[in-house]
Design a protein around this motif. Structure first.
Motif, short mmCIF file in Angstrom:
data_model
loop_
_atom_site.label_atom_id
_atom_site.label_comp_id
_atom_site.label_asym_id
_atom_site.label_seq_id
_atom_site.Cartn_x
_atom_site.Cartn_y
_atom_site.Cartn_z
N LEU A 25 46.38 34.58 50.24
CA LEU A 25 45.04 34.41 49.67
C LEU A 25 45.15 33.87 48.25
CD1 LEU A 25 43.30 37.74 50.78
CD2 LEU A 25 43.35 35.54 51.98
N PRO A 26 44.43 32.80 47.92
CA PRO A 26 44.49 32.27 46.56
C PRO A 26 43.68 33.14 45.60
CG PRO A 26 42.93 31.00 47.86
CD PRO A 26 43.57 31.99 48.81
N ILE A 27 44.24 33.42 44.42
CA ILE A 27 43.56 34.20 43.40
C ILE A 27 43.50 33.37 42.13
CG2 ILE A 27 43.49 36.36 42.11
CD1 ILE A 27 43.32 36.76 45.12
N ASP A 28 42.29 33.08 41.68
CA ASP A 28 42.09 32.32 40.44
C ASP A 28 42.06 33.33 39.29
OD1 ASP A 28 41.05 30.95 38.23
OD2 ASP A 28 39.82 29.62 39.47
N LEU A 32 39.02 35.37 37.39
CA LEU A 32 39.04 36.83 37.38
C LEU A 32 38.85 37.36 35.96
CD1 LEU A 32 39.46 39.55 38.82
CD2 LEU A 32 41.93 39.22 38.50
N GLN A 33 39.49 36.72 34.99
CA GLN A 33 39.35 37.16 33.61
C GLN A 33 37.92 36.99 33.12
OE1 GLN A 33 41.92 38.57 31.37
NE2 GLN A 33 39.87 39.16 30.67
N ARG A 34 37.28 35.91 33.51
CA ARG A 34 35.87 35.71 33.11
C ARG A 34 34.98 36.80 33.70
NH1 ARG A 34 37.32 30.26 34.07
NH2 ARG A 34 36.31 30.27 36.13
N ASP A 54 41.03 43.67 27.80
CA ASP A 54 40.86 43.81 29.26
C ASP A 54 41.53 42.66 30.02
OD1 ASP A 54 39.56 46.16 28.90
OD2 ASP A 54 37.67 45.56 29.79
N ALA A 55 42.75 42.33 29.59
CA ALA A 55 43.52 41.28 30.26
C ALA A 55 44.47 41.93 31.26
CB ALA A 55 44.31 40.48 29.23
N PRO A 56 44.29 41.69 32.56
CA PRO A 56 45.14 42.36 33.55
C PRO A 56 46.57 41.81 33.57
CG PRO A 56 43.72 40.77 34.62
CD PRO A 56 43.30 40.80 33.18
N CYS A 127 37.05 46.58 38.60
CA CYS A 127 36.62 45.19 38.57
C CYS A 127 37.78 44.21 38.82
CB CYS A 127 35.95 44.87 37.23
SG CYS A 127 34.23 45.43 37.15
N ILE A 128 39.02 44.64 38.59
CA ILE A 128 40.14 43.79 39.01
C ILE A 128 40.11 43.65 40.53
CG2 ILE A 128 42.65 43.59 39.18
CD1 ILE A 128 42.91 45.04 36.54
N ALA A 129 40.06 44.80 41.21
CA ALA A 129 40.03 44.78 42.68
C ALA A 129 38.77 44.10 43.19
CB ALA A 129 40.13 46.21 43.22
N GLY A 130 37.63 44.44 42.59
CA GLY A 130 36.37 43.84 43.04
C GLY A 130 36.27 42.36 42.73
#
Length: 376
Positions: A25-28, A32-34, A54-56, A127-130
């Protein structure tokens, strides 16, 4: 899909693990940070002054921007903490907070700084997961949007989201405004009300409306694993959420059956409803109509006014004035959290029912280079 959240408000880090996502699965990560920035503290006058990046940092499960099929683990480091602000709360609990029942439940061994693991800070890893779930739902043609439907005792109201069809103009307005309302004038009135509460050393609550467009019909289960159950279970994990309703919600109790039932009709070869009082869910299953839910968010319990409390060590009544940095209204920053909760529930249901678009196998060497934490 299994999601675990860990950490405490003033611990060195908070984070999450996500198990069960398919490989490839592609993750942008920029996107995500926005998304995380919408929830992050210290970004406006209506929020707490505690500012965190809040930078993962992804520890595993991602490689070259794609899921590997292994569990994803990510953390967010806490840096701007002032634990001394919470001294004494083991002894004198804050009204509206979990300080007292937590002392009973955990024998006074719990972390009270910043609310510990009861803090809204824990919605950042949610919100990382969501945020990942939101991106993957788009591959399945599902779009989720939320806004502040109502705020404060005056019930300042925004224009409702279209409950029958996705309105691109409404979503564009939400994306373009710096405050989560469709109507800019309503947003301005809400901001003014929040700032007034802040000046009065008080707080206000509100209602968040969240709608998912594009869910196919027949997803979910009856009884305990219905779509309402799945969304509500996660939504009630958001601190300060005290109520969740779907469709007409409690207003359905004030309607006759002839008013509340959504008439079926054929439209372009598919079944549609003329109204959406059911909120896109019947018998725990999706109907193909937009899924409509609303979350009631209580006023921030940490306020600057003196409040009645008790001294748990002496067993006597006392007075407490809460210190620290707190949101005069949780509602604006909770809007993306509502989207995250809805997205996790719906993605989980699609995966469980086998309705998620398959990812084709990749050919060739994709390399083993991993980004550093700074690059994330």
């Amino acid at each position: 899909m299994k999601v675990q959240i860990f950490g405490e408000s003033h611990a060195s880090a908070i984070g999450c693990s996500i198990d069960g996502l398919p490989a490839g699965l592609p993750i942008d990560l920029d996107r995500l940070q926005r998304f995380l920035d919408r929830r992050a503290p210290g970004r406006s006058a209506t929020a707490t002054t505690r500012r965190e990046a809040d930078a993962p940092e992804f520890l595993c499960g991602l490689l070259n921007g794609h899921t590997t099929g292994a569990p994803i683990a990510a953390i967010i480091r806490n840096s701007n903490t002032r634990s001394a602000d919470y001294a004494g709360l083991r002894r004198v609990p804050r009204p509206g907070h979990a300080d007292y029942p937590a002392r009973v439940r955990f024998g006074n061994w719990h972390d009270v700084a910043g609310g510990g693991h009861f803090s809204g800070r824990l919605t950042a890893p949610l919100c990382i997961a969501g945020g990942i779930a939101l991106q993957e739902l788009e591959r399945a043609g599902v779009t989720i949007a939320a806004h502040i439907a109502e705020l404060g005792p005056e019930r300042i109201s925004d224009e409702p989201l279209d409950a029958l069809d996705m309105n691109s103009a409404q979503l564009a307005a939400l994306a373009s405004h710096g405050f989560p309302t469709i109507d800019e004038q309503a947003g301005a009135a809400m901001r003014e009300r929040i700032l007034r509460a802040k000046g009065d050393r008080d707080s206000v609550g509100g209602i968040i409306e969240c709608i998912a467009y594009g869910m196919p019909a027949g997803i979910g289960d009856p009884m305990f694993d219905g779509i309402e159950n799945r969304i509500a279970r996660i939504a009630f994990g958001i601190p300060a959420v005290k109520g969740v309703e779907f469709g007409a919600g409690f207003e359905a109790a004030r309607k006759a059956g002839s008013e509340n039932n959504d008439p079926f009709r054929m439209e372009d070869g598919r079944v549609r409803c003329a109204t959406n009082n059911a909120g896109g869910i019947l018998g725990g299953l999706t109907t193909g109509m937009p899924i409509v839910c609303r979350l009631s968010v209580k006023p921030t319990p940490s306020i600057g006014r003196a409040q009645e409390s008790v001294d748990l060590d002496t067993g006597s009544d006392t007075e407490l004035t809460v210190g620290g940095r707190h949101d005069p209204a949780i509602v604006p920053r909770a809007v993306p959290v509502a989207e995250a909760a809805c997205a996790l529930a719906l993605l989980d249901a699609l995966l469980e029912d086998g309705c998620y678009p398959p990812v084709p196998p990749r050919t060739g060497d994709i390399g083993t280079t991993r980004p550093t934490a700074d690059e994330n």
